[in-house]
Design a protein around this motif. Structure first.
Motif, PDB file in Angstrom:
ATOM      1  N   HIS A   1       1.174   6.311  -3.637  1.00  0.00           N
ATOM      2  CA  HIS A   1       0.473   5.109  -4.204  1.00  0.00           C
ATOM      3  C   HIS A   1      -0.761   4.203  -4.395  1.00  0.00           C
ATOM      4  CE1 HIS A   1       4.419   4.581  -5.741  1.00  0.00           C
ATOM      5  NE2 HIS A   1       4.777   4.609  -4.846  1.00  0.00           N
TER       6      HIS A   1
ATOM      7  N   SER B   1      -3.193   2.363  -6.618  1.00  0.00           N
ATOM      8  CA  SER B   1      -3.182   0.702  -6.663  1.00  0.00           C
ATOM      9  C   SER B   1      -3.940   0.280  -5.776  1.00  0.00           C
ATOM     10  CB  SER B   1      -1.484   0.718  -7.253  1.00  0.00           C
ATOM     11  OG  SER B   1      -1.315  -0.395  -7.188  1.00  0.00           O
TER      12      SER B   1
ATOM     13  N   LEU C   1      -6.144  -2.727  -5.453  1.00  0.00           N
ATOM     14  CA  LEU C   1      -5.718  -4.179  -4.940  1.00  0.00           C
ATOM     15  C   LEU C   1      -5.556  -4.407  -3.888  1.00  0.00           C
ATOM     16  CD1 LEU C   1      -2.778  -3.812  -8.006  1.00  0.00           C
ATOM     17  CD2 LEU C   1      -4.948  -4.774  -8.142  1.00  0.00           C
TER      18      LEU C   1
ATOM     19  N   LEU D   1       1.927  -4.765  -1.464  1.00  0.00           N
ATOM     20  CA  LEU D   1       1.924  -5.411  -2.832  1.00  0.00           C
ATOM     21  C   LEU D   1       1.191  -3.901  -3.671  1.00  0.00           C
ATOM     22  CD1 LEU D   1       0.582  -8.909  -1.534  1.00  0.00           C
ATOM     23  CD2 LEU D   1       2.810  -8.192  -2.235  1.00  0.00           C
ATOM     24  N   PRO D   2       0.000  -3.848  -3.581  1.00  0.00           N
ATOM     25  CA  PRO D   2      -0.134  -2.832  -4.124  1.00  0.00           C
ATOM     26  C   PRO D   2       1.243  -1.607  -4.909  1.00  0.00           C
ATOM     27  CG  PRO D   2      -2.501  -3.161  -2.651  1.00  0.00           C
ATOM     28  CD  PRO D   2      -0.962  -4.293  -2.494  1.00  0.00           C
TER      29      PRO D   2
ATOM     30  N   VAL E   1       3.217  -3.120  -6.684  1.00  0.00           N
ATOM     31  CA  VAL E   1       2.620  -2.889  -8.343  1.00  0.00           C
ATOM     32  C   VAL E   1       2.527  -2.078  -8.755  1.00  0.00           C
ATOM     33  CG1 VAL E   1       0.432  -3.417  -9.508  1.00  0.00           C
ATOM     34  CG2 VAL E   1       1.492  -5.042  -7.867  1.00  0.00           C
ATOM     35  N   SER E   2       2.808  -0.826  -8.393  1.00  0.00           N
ATOM     36  CA  SER E   2       2.050   0.638  -8.710  1.00  0.00           C
ATOM     37  C   SER E   2       3.768   1.127  -9.336  1.00  0.00           C
ATOM     38  CB  SER E   2       2.191   1.649  -7.653  1.00  0.00           C
ATOM     39  OG  SER E   2       1.990   2.855  -7.748  1.00  0.00           O
TER      40      SER E   2
ATOM     41  N   ALA F   1       6.020  -0.738 -10.185  1.00  0.00           N
ATOM     42  CA  ALA F   1       6.655  -1.331 -10.855  1.00  0.00           C
ATOM     43  C   ALA F   1       5.860  -1.046 -12.602  1.00  0.00           C
ATOM     44  CB  ALA F   1       6.214  -2.924 -11.123  1.00  0.00           C
ATOM     45  N   LEU F   2       4.879  -0.435 -12.017  1.00  0.00           N
ATOM     46  CA  LEU F   2       3.775   0.521 -13.492  1.00  0.00           C
ATOM     47  C   LEU F   2       4.296   1.827 -14.122  1.00  0.00           C
ATOM     48  CD1 LEU F   2       0.449  -0.513 -12.445  1.00  0.00           C
ATOM     49  CD2 LEU F   2       1.612  -1.117 -14.237  1.00  0.00           C
TER      50      LEU F   2
END
Length: 353
Positions: free
Chosen positions: A285, A288, A292, A318-319, A322-323, A325-326
């Protein structure tokens, strides 16, 4: 037959990504950790990129290779640039900023990129510099003999130091201000220095693939001596590729390469004895995280008080969320995270990573 993935590469990159996060901690520390991180962590990334460079022989192969790197590097760059900018502008509007000229000036700065964008965009320079290096090295290895290539790399190193001397000795201001008086977009001039580390990874591929105990020991001694000299105040070495700060013609090779030998050598040995899957997870990851982690702190530091450990945890967790989720919920999410893979031709073998 597909070749086995090199675990130590992922583990090393995961560790280096954590250092990227730690190196951007905005608070004060008693120990000059950030300075020592900057001694080697960005050169190490360029070096590892060079380690897996593949030469091409034809114009078509060169075009396809550059297209692949564009998709893997510049597409995520543009995606995260738009994502962060949209969120920043939403916050600015929420704070009551309706100054059109402010937004136009900010957008122009983002277009120029490189060392001219700060704050949430602090790491964006690396990707554009890496892409420039890849294009340069693809051209060099396709058109010139090995001897000429090495000569061009040496010339690149001299030019990079000449530019650094010009920025630090001739232009006004500190390190940041003087570098920003050289108006090149996307930090393409940093590619001159990055090309050297990239080439060291490529030309010494056999050496890096399995660092011997002798070289690991020698590099560890060199690093220990440099740390001792710096701690004693006998020299004050700095390296900041983003802002063209190359302090010493010889130490800019000796220190980053020695540190990288130690890190890779240790993780090559550690990866044989323990799984270190958490570092592999970080590396998975890393795109991200890279883009971020600073923005995550900018958003949260008004609401929470945290030190280095909290900053690092936020910059990783947190990144990563996001990774994930993407990847799971956004169409073409993997491509936005640098996961573009061209279709393999029938009968082609998987390459070592």
């Amino acid at each position: 037959m597909a070749k086995k993935r090199l675990t130590w590469v992922d583990v090393t990159k995961g560790f280096l990504m954590i250092l990227v996060v730690v190196g951007h901690y905005p608070g004060e520390l008693d120990f000059p950790l950030s300075k020592y991180i900057y001694w080697f962590h960005m050169p190490a990334f360029f070096l590892l990129s060079g380690l897996f460079f593949k030469e091409v022989k034809t114009r078509a192969e060169a075009g396809e290779s550059i297209r692949k790197r564009f998709m893997q590097l510049i597409v995520p760059y543009l995606f995260f640039l738009v994502l962060i900018t949209a969120m920043r502008y939403g916050m600015e509007l929420g704070y009551g900023n309706t100054d059109i000229q402010w937004y136009l000036n900010d957008l122009w700065t983002l277009v120029v990129g490189g060392r001219f964008v700060r704050g949430a965009y602090g790491v964006f320079w690396f990707v554009t510099a890496l892409f420039a290096v890849f294009v340069m090295f693809t051209f060099m290895t396709r058109h010139f003999s090995r001897k000429v290539q090495i000569g061009l790399v040496a010339i690149s190193y001299v030019i990079a130091h000449t530019e650094s001397l010009f920025a630090q000795r001739v232009l006004d201001g500190g390190v940041v201000e003087s570098a920003q008086q050289i108006p090149l977009p996307w930090n393409v001039d940093v590619a001159l220095m990055a090309l050297v580390y990239f080439a060291i990874g490529y030309y010494l591929k056999t050496f890096w693939m399995e660092i011997s105990s002798k070289w690991l020991g020698a590099a560890a001694v060199a690093v220990a001596v440099c740390l001792a000299l710096d701690a004693a105040g006998l020299f004050d070495y700095h390296l900041s590729m983003k802002f063209l700060r190359y302090d010493h013609f010889f130490l800019d090779l000796i220190i980053p390469v020695s540190c990288t030998i130690v890190v890779i050598g240790l993780f090559q040995r550690a990866a044989k004895r323990m799984p270190l899957k958490w570092l592999q997870f970080v590396e998975k990851h890393s795109i991200s995280i890279m883009y971020l982690h600073i923005f995550a702190d900018i958003v949260l530091n008004d609401f929470f008080n945290y030190g280095l450990i909290g900053f690092t945890a936020i910059g990783l967790v947190l990144p990563i969320l996001v990774s994930v989720a993407l990847e799971k919920f956004v169409p073409y999410g993997k491509i936005l995270l640098g996961g573009f893979r061209p279709r393999k031709k029938p009968g082609s073998a998987a390459m070592v990573r």
